[in-house]
Design a protein around this motif. Structure first.
Motif, short mmCIF file in Angstrom:
data_model
loop_
_atom_site.label_atom_id
_atom_site.label_comp_id
_atom_site.label_asym_id
_atom_site.label_seq_id
_atom_site.Cartn_x
_atom_site.Cartn_y
_atom_site.Cartn_z
N PRO A 136 49.37 38.67 40.66
CA PRO A 136 50.32 38.50 39.56
C PRO A 136 51.45 39.53 39.65
O PRO A 136 51.22 40.68 40.06
CB PRO A 136 49.48 38.74 38.30
N SER A 168 51.39 43.51 38.67
CA SER A 168 49.98 43.80 38.36
C SER A 168 49.53 45.14 38.94
O SER A 168 48.52 45.67 38.51
CB SER A 168 49.08 42.67 38.87
N ASP A 228 42.17 40.85 36.87
CA ASP A 228 41.63 41.75 35.86
C ASP A 228 41.58 43.17 36.40
O ASP A 228 42.59 43.79 36.59
CB ASP A 228 40.26 41.27 35.36
N LYS A 256 40.18 48.56 39.90
CA LYS A 256 41.36 49.24 39.38
C LYS A 256 40.99 50.27 38.32
O LYS A 256 41.68 51.27 38.15
CB LYS A 256 42.35 48.23 38.80
#
Length: 185
Positions: free
Chosen positions: A79, A82, A119, A178
């Protein structure tokens, strides 16, 4: 400087076959030097990564690695915005080193790159149909490629898995959370 030398060479008169042959030879060296310089510049500072993001930068890299001898397919689910640059750059460098290894060492005719950012997870996967890596030899290899990849993965607190067998290709999977990434310096 290389372009100036090439222009000066282009303006030289050649009156003998030997001069013409020498001029053509020097011209070829200059063309190669210009291309190498452009490649180094691109690799040192991938402006495309900063300007357009990881997805575009990796697609551009894949396009640069493709050849008639190596078909590379990709699935890039990243994305926009992101990842920040501090995370994108090591992921980009890891993908670059993995593709370098495919080109230089695997003898593959096909490779596939998958990058998914979803996510809190970054998943990078590179598979090829090359000669694979002999597990015994992998421990004694002196190259810096895999070491560099492992160092970057450690910096990002990621997981690294190699699935390979001599003569049966190679699959390398790297996963980062992340949420648990160490901040790169």
């Amino acid at each position: 400087i290389l372009y100036a030398a090439k222009l000066s060479l282009d303006n030289l008169a050649t009156s003998t076959p030997q001069q013409k042959k020498t001029k053509e030879s020097v011209d070829q060296f200059l063309k190669e030097g210009i291309q190498i310089t452009r490649n180094i510049s691109f690799e040192l500072t991938p402006a495309i990564l900063k300007e357009f993001g990881l997805k575009t930068a990796i697609q551009e890299m894949i396009n640069r690695f493709k050849s008639p001898q190596l078909r590379i397919t990709s699935t890039l689910i990243v994305p926009d915005n992101s990842l920040d640059y501090a995370v994108s750059l090591p992921v980009y460098r890891i993908a670059q080193e993995l593709l370098n290894n495919v080109v230089k060492h695997s003898g593959a005719t096909k490779a596939d790159v998958t990058l998914t950012v979803a996510d809190s997870t970054i998943h990078l996967r590179v598979r090829d149909n090359g000669k694979g890596i002999d597990q015994k030899n992998m421990q004694t290899k002196k190259g810096v490629g895999l070491k560099s990849i492992k160092n970057r993965i450690n910096l990002l607190d990621g997981d690294f898995e190699i699935v390979t067998e001599a003569g049966k290709g190679c699959l390398i999977e790297i996963t980062f959370s992340k949420d648990h990434m160490k901040k790169p310096h």
